[in-house]
Design a protein around this motif. Structure first.
Motif, PDB file in Angstrom:
ATOM      1  N   GLY A 191      41.561 -22.758  27.526  1.00 28.05           N
ATOM      2  CA  GLY A 191      41.540 -21.368  27.172  1.00 28.05           C
ATOM      3  C   GLY A 191      40.751 -20.903  26.082  1.00 28.05           C
ATOM      4  O   GLY A 191      40.369 -21.766  25.292  1.00 28.05           O
ATOM      5  N   VAL A 192      40.076 -19.630  26.013  1.00 29.43           N
ATOM      6  CA  VAL A 192      39.291 -19.005  25.131  1.00 29.43           C
ATOM      7  C   VAL A 192      39.920 -17.817  24.419  1.00 29.43           C
ATOM      8  O   VAL A 192      40.568 -17.122  25.238  1.00 29.43           O
ATOM      9  CB  VAL A 192      37.816 -18.722  25.692  1.00 29.43           C
ATOM     10  N   PRO A 193      39.567 -17.471  23.089  1.00 32.95           N
ATOM     11  CA  PRO A 193      38.757 -18.341  22.408  1.00 32.95           C
ATOM     12  C   PRO A 193      39.497 -19.385  22.059  1.00 32.95           C
ATOM     13  O   PRO A 193      40.592 -19.500  21.624  1.00 32.95           O
ATOM     14  CB  PRO A 193      38.402 -17.183  21.265  1.00 32.95           C
ATOM     15  N   THR A 194      38.685 -20.750  21.798  1.00 30.73           N
ATOM     16  CA  THR A 194      39.090 -21.877  21.092  1.00 30.73           C
ATOM     17  C   THR A 194      38.241 -22.241  19.856  1.00 30.73           C
ATOM     18  O   THR A 194      36.943 -22.337  20.099  1.00 30.73           O
ATOM     19  CB  THR A 194      39.202 -22.993  21.924  1.00 30.73           C
ATOM     20  N   PHE A 195      38.586 -22.218  18.540  1.00 30.81           N
ATOM     21  CA  PHE A 195      37.776 -22.661  17.503  1.00 30.81           C
ATOM     22  C   PHE A 195      38.088 -24.029  17.074  1.00 30.81           C
ATOM     23  O   PHE A 195      39.269 -24.536  17.035  1.00 30.81           O
ATOM     24  CB  PHE A 195      38.290 -21.760  16.321  1.00 30.81           C
ATOM     25  N   ALA A 196      37.117 -24.745  17.033  1.00 30.73           N
ATOM     26  CA  ALA A 196      37.326 -26.269  16.660  1.00 30.73           C
ATOM     27  C   ALA A 196      36.534 -26.460  15.211  1.00 30.73           C
ATOM     28  O   ALA A 196      35.425 -26.340  15.211  1.00 30.73           O
ATOM     29  CB  ALA A 196      36.717 -27.018  17.827  1.00 30.73           C
ATOM     30  N   ALA A 248      41.663 -27.679  15.855  1.00 30.71           N
ATOM     31  CA  ALA A 248      41.581 -26.553  16.807  1.00 30.71           C
ATOM     32  C   ALA A 248      42.573 -25.586  16.660  1.00 30.71           C
ATOM     33  O   ALA A 248      43.480 -25.796  16.455  1.00 30.71           O
ATOM     34  CB  ALA A 248      41.160 -26.962  18.301  1.00 30.71           C
ATOM     35  N   ALA A 249      42.092 -24.200  16.878  1.00 35.04           N
ATOM     36  CA  ALA A 249      43.072 -23.371  17.122  1.00 35.04           C
ATOM     37  C   ALA A 249      42.401 -22.318  18.105  1.00 35.04           C
ATOM     38  O   ALA A 249      41.465 -22.004  18.466  1.00 35.04           O
ATOM     39  CB  ALA A 249      42.645 -22.393  15.527  1.00 35.04           C
ATOM     40  N   ARG A 250      43.466 -21.899  18.937  1.00 35.17           N
ATOM     41  CA  ARG A 250      43.292 -21.209  20.219  1.00 35.17           C
ATOM     42  C   ARG A 250      43.795 -19.960  20.083  1.00 35.17           C
ATOM     43  O   ARG A 250      44.837 -19.711  19.624  1.00 35.17           O
ATOM     44  CB  ARG A 250      44.002 -22.159  21.373  1.00 35.17           C
ATOM     45  N   GLY A 251      42.926 -18.910  20.564  1.00 32.54           N
ATOM     46  CA  GLY A 251      43.452 -17.695  20.582  1.00 32.54           C
ATOM     47  C   GLY A 251      42.626 -16.704  19.376  1.00 32.54           C
ATOM     48  O   GLY A 251      41.933 -17.358  18.632  1.00 32.54           O
TER      49      GLY A 251
END
Length: 211
Positions: free
Chosen positions: A184-189, A194-197
């Protein structure tokens, strides 16, 4: 690229038609303002329309995506809450009928060929065109106009869209994201985490700085 330079980049998986991706970028921008060192965005395209895409590339809106009216109403409410929280101006109409693939193809190709600031200007202009101005970023003429507005030769848009290698490169990015577990997006890596949302700036700070 040195390890230090690599650590100054945050990977962002997103799709232009995702309102939470727009809000997530607003959160990232707010976090960026608190940093002494700039943090480059390593954008990776993600295709939210893949399950609806026909073989010819068009979107079949009759496909059941599991997202009914109740889902979209809840999503709109979530967007409203984050819009107020992050103080973001945006059109609250969900872009359910717009195909972002042309924009992603052009943007990803420019990311490979242009300097970072030029690509970023185009990327941000695409987001604003959709979420502030309600423009169809799936339209080549709209993309050409956006390119021209940030100093990119508008004729390049047609050339990039006509080159099958760019389309294939984006599809490979979609597949790679799925293989890496992005669902799912957004995903920050960043650095293996990682952090999603559309997470708040403080969570992005913890992701990058570990504080």
């Amino acid at each position: 690229m040195s390890e230090q330079q690599a650590n100054q980049r945050i990977t962002v998986y997103s799709d232009y038609v995702c309102p939470f991706c727009y809000l997530g970028r607003a959160s990232l921008e707010q976090y960026q303002e608190t940093r002494e060192e700039p943090l480059e965005i390593d954008w990776r395209p993600f295709d939210l329309r893949s399950g609806q895409r026909r073989a010819d590339g068009t979107i079949d809106h009759s496909v059941d995506t599991g997202k009914d009216e109740e889902y979209f109403e809840e999503a709109k409410e979530g967007v409203r809450r984050l819009q107020a929280k992050y103080d973001v101006e945006m059109d609250l109409d969900m872009a359910t009928d717009i195909d972002s693939l042309p924009a992603q193809i052009v943007s990803y190709a420019l990311k490979q060929s242009e300097d970072y600031e030029t690509w970023l200007a185009f990327d941000e202009a695409v987001l604003d065109a959709l979420w502030r101005d309600g423009r169809d970023i799936g339209d080549a003429d709209v993309l050409a106009d956006i390119a021209d507005s940030v100093g990119i030769d508008s004729e390049r848009v047609g050339e990039l869209l006509a080159d099958e290698t760019h389309r294939q490169a984006v599809h490979e990015q979609f597949q790679r994201a799925q293989q890496q577990g992005v669902t799912g997006v957004p995903t920050f890596a960043y650095d293996g985490h990682a952090a999603r949302g559309a997470v708040p700036p403080a969570q992005l700070e913890r992701l990058v700085d570990g504080v």
